[in-house]
Design an enzyme around this catalytic site. Sequence first.
Site, PDB file in Angstrom:
ATOM      1  N   GLY A 103       0.839  -1.195   0.000  1.00 46.33           N
ATOM      2  CA  GLY A 103       0.000   0.000   0.000  1.00 46.33           C
ATOM      3  C   GLY A 103       0.874   1.246   0.000  1.00 46.33           C
ATOM      4  O   GLY A 103       1.837   1.329   0.760  1.00 46.33           O
ATOM      5  N   GLU A 109      -1.473 -10.004   4.856  1.00 53.48           N
ATOM      6  CA  GLU A 109      -0.851 -10.396   6.135  1.00 53.48           C
ATOM      7  C   GLU A 109      -0.913 -11.910   6.344  1.00 53.48           C
ATOM      8  O   GLU A 109      -1.184 -12.381   7.441  1.00 53.48           O
ATOM      9  CB  GLU A 109      -1.514  -9.669   7.314  1.00 53.48           C
ATOM     10  CG  GLU A 109      -1.162  -8.211   7.421  1.00 53.48           C
ATOM     11  CD  GLU A 109       0.322  -7.945   7.614  1.00 53.48           C
ATOM     12  OE1 GLU A 109       1.021  -8.816   8.150  1.00 53.48           O
ATOM     13  OE2 GLU A 109       0.778  -6.872   7.180  1.00 53.48           O
TER      14      GLU A 109
END
Length: 482
Positions: free
Chosen positions: A21, A264
């Site tokens: 990101g 994640e």
Amino acid sequence: MKSEEFILNTPSLSAYKWWPGGLGQTANVAIVMAQLYIKGKHYGLHPFLVRIRNAQTHLPEPGVDVGEIGPKLGLNGVNNGFLGLKDVRIPRKQMLMKNAEVRPNGRFVKGPEPLLTYGTMVFARVMIVRDVSFGLLQAATIATRYSAVRRQSPIAVDQPEPQILDHTTQQAKLFPQIAKGIFFRIAADVVWLIYQSVAKELGAGQRRNLPELHALSCCLKAYCSAEAEEAVEILRKSCGGHGYLRSSNFPEIYGAVTAACTYEGENTVLLLQTARFLVKQYVDGLKRKVLPSSVTYLRNATPPKWGKSVELKTLVRLLEYAATESVRSAFEYQKKQRKIFKSEPMVTNKAGIRLIQSATLHARAFLARNASEEAEKLRRQLKPALAEVLVQLTEIFVLDLCLAMEQLKTRFERLLEEFRVNAVTVVDGFDFSDRVLGSTLGCYDGHVYERLLAEACQSPLNEEPVNQTFQTHLKPLMQGKL
Ligand SMILES: Cc1cc2nc3c(=O)[nH]c(=O)nc-3n(C[C@H](O)[C@H](O)[C@H](O)COP(=O)(O)OP(=O)(O)OC[C@H]3O[C@@H](n4cnc5c(N)ncnc54)[C@H](O)[C@@H]3O)c2cc1C
């Protein structure tokens, strides 16, 4: 070596880094995890600080191929990026050398195990359980409020159309999702406390409780994100056609929640990690070793006995027994596979489906025990009327985890009926503002139909009373001039 530099390369397109990101347009430096080679010898994965865009012009540095990855299913406010590197040189000192070092003469020196790095991964996973529970509770608020406004199909003869919230099937769609959102959040809070205590231990160089916390955070992240994703879809569909409108805000919530199944740590990969821990603990249990508290049940789970009325703690023990049986069966299966396959990764691959089931059942058992224990503690602090609502929600949550069982169905239906009167108040209690919900269907004042029409009127196709395409395409077609 002489220039004391590292040279970074992504040798193929599949070696490009995708997704971070902010990488697309915002970041001008990156920490790049790269495979380290010194004089052709491989030393594993290490972090390097790399300038990717010029500090003044923000143009990509020479040899850096960086950009944004394009539209996504959701989270489009984040500029996720791709990054390729071709012969990018950085000074030796830009290797982050806390855990391993490359000396000026090229000698590689390994440091202590990077325990705190594991702690960071656990932290992120606990946060994800919280985040998905928020998404789920927002979706539940929208769907419950809409179900109190929308009326359909008389239930009793000669009665007016009821709120759809009165239909038993609608209650079965909504109420378990409300309960999940609440108890996922409570589980995240409990694991957060465990994390804080383990983080302190790690700071002091102790790792005794890290494997248990790691296993717990992996399976909870995977289970809760997958369940929340499914729940948001159930809630969207529970709003019928209007749930499909973008202005319902379900698409945005779904996009955010489903992403958590992947980032994640992809869910399957995480469940496999938990399963490895479970099998190891099961084997330790067979040797009568003391097990960490979240898996103590693996040592002594037995099928619980049913009385006439089944208590919640019996259901918790039932879920623990199911998880134990699943771990036992995966362990036995792996033993058989070891006779066929020599390598352990091949054995794990063969047993993958069973291992994932074990980790999923462990997550369910943990969540059920946690819900019943935490609710019991909370209940003592509440006024009786509120405590009763909490008991209803706890039962809905645990029963929903065991619902394949025929014996529990009547009790579940009774609970839905009892909770009906509390549903709107409970979701109002989550206190999401209208701005946060961003939904035509879920506003606090219940003015659904006014908002739907106002939003529809904003459509660009409604800007002119007669759209220009009528003149250019439709009219000639209707008048046979095409
Ligand atoms: C919205 C979003 C934001 C992200 N943000 C970031 C970010 O900020 N920084 C960052 O570094 N990354 C980010 N990522 C990337 C993300 O972490 C990876 O996509 C994720 O870890 C999965 O890896 P992958 O894409 O290589 O999938 P793969 O590993 O290729 O997975 C594809 C399939 O293969 C299966 N699979 C893979 N390995 C195994 C195995 N060992 N056993 C069985 N099955 C397996 C998976 O279960 C899956 O079904 C983001 C991703 C998304 C979607």
